[in-house]
Write a protein that holds these residues in place. Sequence first.
Motif, mmCIF file in Angstrom:
data_model
loop_
_atom_site.group_PDB
_atom_site.id
_atom_site.type_symbol
_atom_site.label_atom_id
_atom_site.label_comp_id
_atom_site.label_asym_id
_atom_site.label_seq_id
_atom_site.Cartn_x
_atom_site.Cartn_y
_atom_site.Cartn_z
ATOM 1 N N CYS A 5 89.348 46.330 94.598
ATOM 2 C CA CYS A 5 89.232 47.292 95.643
ATOM 3 C C CYS A 5 90.529 47.120 95.991
ATOM 4 O O CYS A 5 91.260 48.201 97.238
ATOM 5 C CB CYS A 5 88.555 46.182 96.359
ATOM 6 N N HIS A 31 84.435 55.447 93.405
ATOM 7 C CA HIS A 31 84.916 53.294 93.273
ATOM 8 C C HIS A 31 83.804 53.763 94.852
ATOM 9 O O HIS A 31 83.046 52.490 95.544
ATOM 10 C CB HIS A 31 85.822 53.063 94.260
ATOM 11 N N CYS A 35 80.903 51.365 95.920
ATOM 12 C CA CYS A 35 81.189 49.752 97.002
ATOM 13 C C CYS A 35 81.042 49.765 98.423
ATOM 14 O O CYS A 35 81.849 50.788 98.811
ATOM 15 C CB CYS A 35 83.061 49.320 96.674
ATOM 16 N N CYS A 38 84.434 48.819 100.520
ATOM 17 C CA CYS A 38 85.611 50.570 100.793
ATOM 18 C C CYS A 38 84.816 52.068 101.084
ATOM 19 O O CYS A 38 85.863 52.317 101.994
ATOM 20 C CB CYS A 38 85.692 49.915 99.515
HETATM 21 ZN ZN LIG Z 1 85.662 48.506 97.049
#
Ligand SMILES: [Zn+2]
Lengths: 253, 200
Positions: A5, A31, A35, A38
Amino acid sequence: MMVECTRYRTSIQELVDGTLGPIRRAELDLHLDQCDGCRALASDLQAIHDAAASLEPLEPPGAVWMQIAGRLRQEGRVSAPSIVRATPRHRAVLLALAAALVLAIGASILLLLPEFRATREQAGQATTGEGNATDDVTVQSVEAEFRLAEQHYQNAINKLEQAAKLDQAAAGGGIDPQTAAVLQKNLQVIDQAIAESRAALRSEPQSAPARDSLFDALKRKVTLLQDTIALMNEMRKGNPAGGAQLVEGLNKS
Amino acid sequence: MIPSKVTAHPAAATGGPAGRAADMALVERCRNGDLAAFEELYRAHAGKLFSVACRMLGNPSDAEDLLQEVFLSAHRKLETFRGESALGTWLYRLAMNQCLDFLRSRTARTNQVTGTLDDEPGLSDTASRGLAERTVARMDLERALVQLPEGCRAAFVLHDVEGFEHREVAEALGIAEGTSKSQVHKARLRLRAILSAAKS
Ligand SMILES: [Zn+2]
């Protein structure tokens, strides 16, 4: 949050900056799809950026410029003073405008007053000298004159109040807050005197002292408003065109 | 009377050769003691500088004093203005320097009793839980802004609030472009931490 991350932290910031290139954008999107941490970070930073961009500009009070100009003049750092001293011609124009403004409003009242006073004195003599043989017609004409004079004052006050407002707007804040507060306070005192005189007249319509005090208060209000406008003229940087328009409008109405 | 972000932007107002020439002409008149010219300069920039000063200092009354000082010192320093940067940028730089000086002297005064708040424990930037809601109220943001360390507050106000690019922020603050980026990024993370802590 995944180990990788931290790699995306800068990309997220640049996404918010609006400077993230298409390849890194695609990589970041991949990503973000998987995630939650994030994705939440990106959405929070965007929300903070959007709120910041929507903060409204703030306006400095007009007094700040007056103080700056005052200091510059005081320290002799400006050769051409603003306001009325700009040029002799300029000054003359402004003074003429101020005079015209006062005349436009004051003339009708000044013309009317002596006439009114004479009529009232006549009526007074009639009542005291001849006892109850008062001529009703005279009393009524005094009454009418009185109403007319009062109406003239009220019209003048309305126009002056409007002119003072326009003038203040044109001056971009105009007079400093302290002076404005003093003028406001004086206006309140006069308004109260007017209200009290009117109340006295309602209970005693023929009372000469009540009438006198009402006229006195109205006259003081006219003077104060005229002074206010003259003051704002002084404070303001020369604006003959705007002033002329104002006077013209007053003469018409 | 609220100017749009685009017209409020100094680069849009004074950028380009025509803008520079107009800047220089105005500056020349100011140097000759023309107060009307200096008022023109004031009217063109005072609003933006006042907004920035309010957000940097956290209250309008200090911002008014500062605005006055900025323009008085600008009038003195116009002698040295060479037109390398836009007049707007030059004024921003002057204003930001004075804001930072002011904040440092205020910090120096208050630190004797309260100590620094910069590295408050429990306010870790990255371990923040995040915001509960998807929008940030302006009032909350205004309150959070004054809790930022002054360096990243300055960069954030210029970049995110005023809409400058990092290159321009760097010029106005006398820092490298990379520093502007890292300061703005740090500010956003810090604000997120402050805002989420405030909500809980
Ligand atoms: Zn992340």
